[in-house]
Design a protein around this motif. Sequence first.
Motif, PDB file in Angstrom:
ATOM      1  N   ILE A 100       4.754  17.292   0.063  1.00  0.00           N
ATOM      2  CA  ILE A 100       6.127  17.702   0.739  1.00  0.00           C
ATOM      3  C   ILE A 100       5.547  18.234   2.156  1.00  0.00           C
ATOM      4  O   ILE A 100       6.260  18.102   3.265  1.00  0.00           O
ATOM      5  CB  ILE A 100       6.679  18.889   0.105  1.00  0.00           C
ATOM      6  CG1 ILE A 100       7.263  18.279  -1.252  1.00  0.00           C
ATOM      7  CG2 ILE A 100       7.620  19.708   0.856  1.00  0.00           C
ATOM      8  CD1 ILE A 100       8.064  19.562  -2.215  1.00  0.00           C
ATOM      9  N   PHE A 101       4.291  18.949   2.310  1.00  0.00           N
ATOM     10  CA  PHE A 101       3.913  19.467   3.447  1.00  0.00           C
ATOM     11  C   PHE A 101       3.587  18.234   4.439  1.00  0.00           C
ATOM     12  O   PHE A 101       3.997  18.316   5.719  1.00  0.00           O
ATOM     13  CB  PHE A 101       2.493  20.017   3.211  1.00  0.00           C
ATOM     14  CG  PHE A 101       1.874  20.419   4.691  1.00  0.00           C
ATOM     15  CD1 PHE A 101       2.289  21.575   5.448  1.00  0.00           C
ATOM     16  CD2 PHE A 101       0.801  19.722   5.066  1.00  0.00           C
ATOM     17  CE1 PHE A 101       1.608  21.985   6.459  1.00  0.00           C
ATOM     18  CE2 PHE A 101       0.312  20.081   6.226  1.00  0.00           C
ATOM     19  CZ  PHE A 101       0.534  21.424   6.939  1.00  0.00           C
ATOM     20  N   SER A 102       3.148  17.077   4.034  1.00  0.00           N
ATOM     21  CA  SER A 102       2.943  16.129   5.039  1.00  0.00           C
ATOM     22  C   SER A 102       4.469  15.659   5.452  1.00  0.00           C
ATOM     23  O   SER A 102       4.617  15.193   6.613  1.00  0.00           O
ATOM     24  CB  SER A 102       2.071  14.916   4.258  1.00  0.00           C
ATOM     25  OG  SER A 102       1.084  15.241   4.001  1.00  0.00           O
ATOM     26  N   ARG A 103       5.336  15.261   4.584  1.00  0.00           N
ATOM     27  CA  ARG A 103       6.635  14.958   4.793  1.00  0.00           C
ATOM     28  C   ARG A 103       7.260  16.200   5.807  1.00  0.00           C
ATOM     29  O   ARG A 103       8.026  15.663   6.664  1.00  0.00           O
ATOM     30  CB  ARG A 103       7.257  14.823   3.614  1.00  0.00           C
ATOM     31  CG  ARG A 103       6.968  13.656   2.684  1.00  0.00           C
ATOM     32  CD  ARG A 103       7.872  13.588   1.383  1.00  0.00           C
ATOM     33  NE  ARG A 103       9.300  13.366   1.761  1.00  0.00           N
ATOM     34  CZ  ARG A 103       9.841  12.218   2.058  1.00  0.00           C
ATOM     35  NH1 ARG A 103       8.959  11.002   2.389  1.00  0.00           N
ATOM     36  NH2 ARG A 103      11.246  12.014   2.290  1.00  0.00           N
ATOM     37  N   VAL A 104       7.271  17.331   5.568  1.00  0.00           N
ATOM     38  CA  VAL A 104       7.761  18.357   6.611  1.00  0.00           C
ATOM     39  C   VAL A 104       7.018  18.247   8.093  1.00  0.00           C
ATOM     40  O   VAL A 104       7.646  18.091   8.865  1.00  0.00           O
ATOM     41  CB  VAL A 104       7.506  19.565   6.096  1.00  0.00           C
ATOM     42  CG1 VAL A 104       7.853  20.612   7.184  1.00  0.00           C
ATOM     43  CG2 VAL A 104       8.449  19.995   4.746  1.00  0.00           C
ATOM     44  N   PRO A 111      11.085  10.703   6.133  1.00  0.00           N
ATOM     45  CA  PRO A 111      10.674  12.180   5.834  1.00  0.00           C
ATOM     46  C   PRO A 111      11.722  13.032   6.542  1.00  0.00           C
ATOM     47  O   PRO A 111      11.173  13.964   7.443  1.00  0.00           O
ATOM     48  CB  PRO A 111       9.410  12.432   5.912  1.00  0.00           C
ATOM     49  CG  PRO A 111       8.886  11.668   7.057  1.00  0.00           C
ATOM     50  CD  PRO A 111       9.824  10.489   7.021  1.00  0.00           C
ATOM     51  N   GLU A 112      13.063  13.027   6.462  1.00  0.00           N
ATOM     52  CA  GLU A 112      13.895  13.727   7.344  1.00  0.00           C
ATOM     53  C   GLU A 112      14.210  15.263   6.659  1.00  0.00           C
ATOM     54  O   GLU A 112      14.594  14.952   5.238  1.00  0.00           O
ATOM     55  CB  GLU A 112      15.251  12.958   7.742  1.00  0.00           C
ATOM     56  CG  GLU A 112      16.341  13.496   8.694  1.00  0.00           C
ATOM     57  CD  GLU A 112      17.137  14.689   8.272  1.00  0.00           C
ATOM     58  OE1 GLU A 112      17.227  15.462   8.907  1.00  0.00           O
ATOM     59  OE2 GLU A 112      17.475  14.586   7.103  1.00  0.00           O
ATOM     60  N   TRP A 113      14.443  16.212   7.219  1.00  0.00           N
ATOM     61  CA  TRP A 113      14.567  17.347   6.481  1.00  0.00           C
ATOM     62  C   TRP A 113      15.843  17.685   5.698  1.00  0.00           C
ATOM     63  O   TRP A 113      15.608  18.053   4.692  1.00  0.00           O
ATOM     64  CB  TRP A 113      14.385  18.711   7.471  1.00  0.00           C
ATOM     65  CG  TRP A 113      12.977  18.640   8.092  1.00  0.00           C
ATOM     66  CD1 TRP A 113      11.771  18.048   7.537  1.00  0.00           C
ATOM     67  CD2 TRP A 113      12.580  19.540   9.077  1.00  0.00           C
ATOM     68  NE1 TRP A 113      10.860  18.646   8.420  1.00  0.00           N
ATOM     69  CE2 TRP A 113      11.018  19.183   9.377  1.00  0.00           C
ATOM     70  CE3 TRP A 113      13.354  20.323  10.041  1.00  0.00           C
ATOM     71  CZ2 TRP A 113      10.297  19.905  10.306  1.00  0.00           C
ATOM     72  CZ3 TRP A 113      12.640  20.813  11.083  1.00  0.00           C
ATOM     73  CH2 TRP A 113      11.163  20.502  11.132  1.00  0.00           C
ATOM     74  N   GLY A 114      16.847  17.026   5.959  1.00  0.00           N
ATOM     75  CA  GLY A 114      18.239  17.382   5.412  1.00  0.00           C
ATOM     76  C   GLY A 114      18.077  16.457   4.038  1.00  0.00           C
ATOM     77  O   GLY A 114      18.482  16.748   3.033  1.00  0.00           O
ATOM     78  N   ALA A 115      17.723  15.235   4.496  1.00  0.00           N
ATOM     79  CA  ALA A 115      17.625  14.465   3.131  1.00  0.00           C
ATOM     80  C   ALA A 115      16.662  14.997   2.072  1.00  0.00           C
ATOM     81  O   ALA A 115      17.018  14.643   0.898  1.00  0.00           O
ATOM     82  CB  ALA A 115      16.964  12.884   3.592  1.00  0.00           C
ATOM     83  N   MET A 116      15.594  15.660   2.471  1.00  0.00           N
ATOM     84  CA  MET A 116      14.647  16.133   1.673  1.00  0.00           C
ATOM     85  C   MET A 116      15.245  17.269   1.047  1.00  0.00           C
ATOM     86  O   MET A 116      14.934  17.254  -0.398  1.00  0.00           O
ATOM     87  CB  MET A 116      13.210  16.504   2.381  1.00  0.00           C
ATOM     88  CG  MET A 116      12.625  15.559   2.802  1.00  0.00           C
ATOM     89  SD  MET A 116      11.190  16.299   4.119  1.00  0.00           S
ATOM     90  CE  MET A 116      10.065  17.095   2.828  1.00  0.00           C
ATOM     91  N   ALA A 150      11.925  24.830   6.775  1.00  0.00           N
ATOM     92  CA  ALA A 150      11.575  24.488   8.272  1.00  0.00           C
ATOM     93  C   ALA A 150      12.683  24.379   9.038  1.00  0.00           C
ATOM     94  O   ALA A 150      12.581  24.561  10.355  1.00  0.00           O
ATOM     95  CB  ALA A 150      10.960  23.018   7.982  1.00  0.00           C
ATOM     96  N   ILE A 151      13.866  23.903   8.659  1.00  0.00           N
ATOM     97  CA  ILE A 151      15.016  23.884   9.286  1.00  0.00           C
ATOM     98  C   ILE A 151      15.405  25.291   9.928  1.00  0.00           C
ATOM     99  O   ILE A 151      16.013  25.545  10.988  1.00  0.00           O
ATOM    100  CB  ILE A 151      16.172  23.335   8.494  1.00  0.00           C
ATOM    101  CG1 ILE A 151      15.936  21.812   7.991  1.00  0.00           C
ATOM    102  CG2 ILE A 151      17.607  23.539   9.141  1.00  0.00           C
ATOM    103  CD1 ILE A 151      16.974  21.270   7.039  1.00  0.00           C
ATOM    104  N   PHE A 152      15.282  26.193   8.954  1.00  0.00           N
ATOM    105  CA  PHE A 152      15.664  27.703   9.460  1.00  0.00           C
ATOM    106  C   PHE A 152      14.733  28.200  10.710  1.00  0.00           C
ATOM    107  O   PHE A 152      15.369  28.830  11.503  1.00  0.00           O
ATOM    108  CB  PHE A 152      15.479  28.691   8.011  1.00  0.00           C
ATOM    109  CG  PHE A 152      15.346  30.079   8.445  1.00  0.00           C
ATOM    110  CD1 PHE A 152      16.714  30.695   8.780  1.00  0.00           C
ATOM    111  CD2 PHE A 152      14.234  30.859   8.568  1.00  0.00           C
ATOM    112  CE1 PHE A 152      16.826  32.146   9.012  1.00  0.00           C
ATOM    113  CE2 PHE A 152      14.512  32.107   8.764  1.00  0.00           C
ATOM    114  CZ  PHE A 152      15.549  32.698   9.229  1.00  0.00           C
TER     115      PHE A 152
END
Length: 310
Positions: free
Chosen positions: A100-104, A259-264, A285-287
């Motif tokens: 998840i870190f790599s995707r973020v 790796p889009e944050w909303g889709a995650m 991350a979004i916040f």
Amino acid sequence: MAGAPPLPQPSGLQAWLLSPEPASRWQARLGRFYLGWRGFTKNPLAVLGLAIVVLLILVAIFAPLIAPYSPVAGGDLRTQRLLPPSETFWFGTDDQGRDIFSRVVYGSRITLWVVMLVAVIATPIGVLIGTVSGYLGGWVDTVLMRITDIFLAFPRLILALAFVAALGPGIENAIIAISITSWPPYARIARAETLTVRNSDFIAAVKLQGASTPRIIFGHVIPLCISSVIVRVTLDMAGIILTAAGLGFLGLGAQPPMPEWGAMVATGRNYLIDQWWVAAMPGLAIFVVSLGFNLLGDGLRDVLDPKAAK
């Protein structure tokens, strides 16, 4: 006050920047920038917002060097699926065994790309419509502002959903949809600024010199609107990020395995009770990024707003 020590006088580069009689236009511009920067740094929250935005840019640029694993390649589903945060996987793994870190980290590229493109597309459209409407007035103003009111009558996310539904899911169509829904506030601000300067003496002087309407709008009116628009664009970045994440959450934005944050977050909602990190990390991350843009926008408003108290 008698006996008080004299105030320290600026010297060197500082004295050159603060010179009351600049020798060139370039020196005057640098001096104004320096004064603005000093005022900006007096606001610690604004500096924090700038640090977050700069960090986002650096993470996006150096994502291949920061991310330890591939953002799209899945791991061993028998041993690496839905692992909690650890020294090996800092943010844990998702349902496909991906880090998840790599995707973020790679998702910051998509977020920054969306923000930049929407700003580049929507801002010129809004500024042009607002300045033309405010300067020409009459039926042109009425028509353009009624069109603007129609767009403002709908919530941004709902209107973006309608456009994406018509265009089809995908990150490119999501950017187009968000851009179409983002320009009306800029048009309103540009029109308000234009109404305050269109009858000014310097505009009348330019007219007497024979300047055409396009030259007055592009050369004299639009530059006066830039500072207010920049502040609004920066404040709108958080809304753009949330709209893009909302489209991704609904499956209408970036498509898997991007790796889009909303889709995650949408993927992680199925595991929110027991494997909270799958949705919490991209949500965090979004916040943080949205907070950074809001703090930066507040700081820029204090510096760039000519009506603000100094």
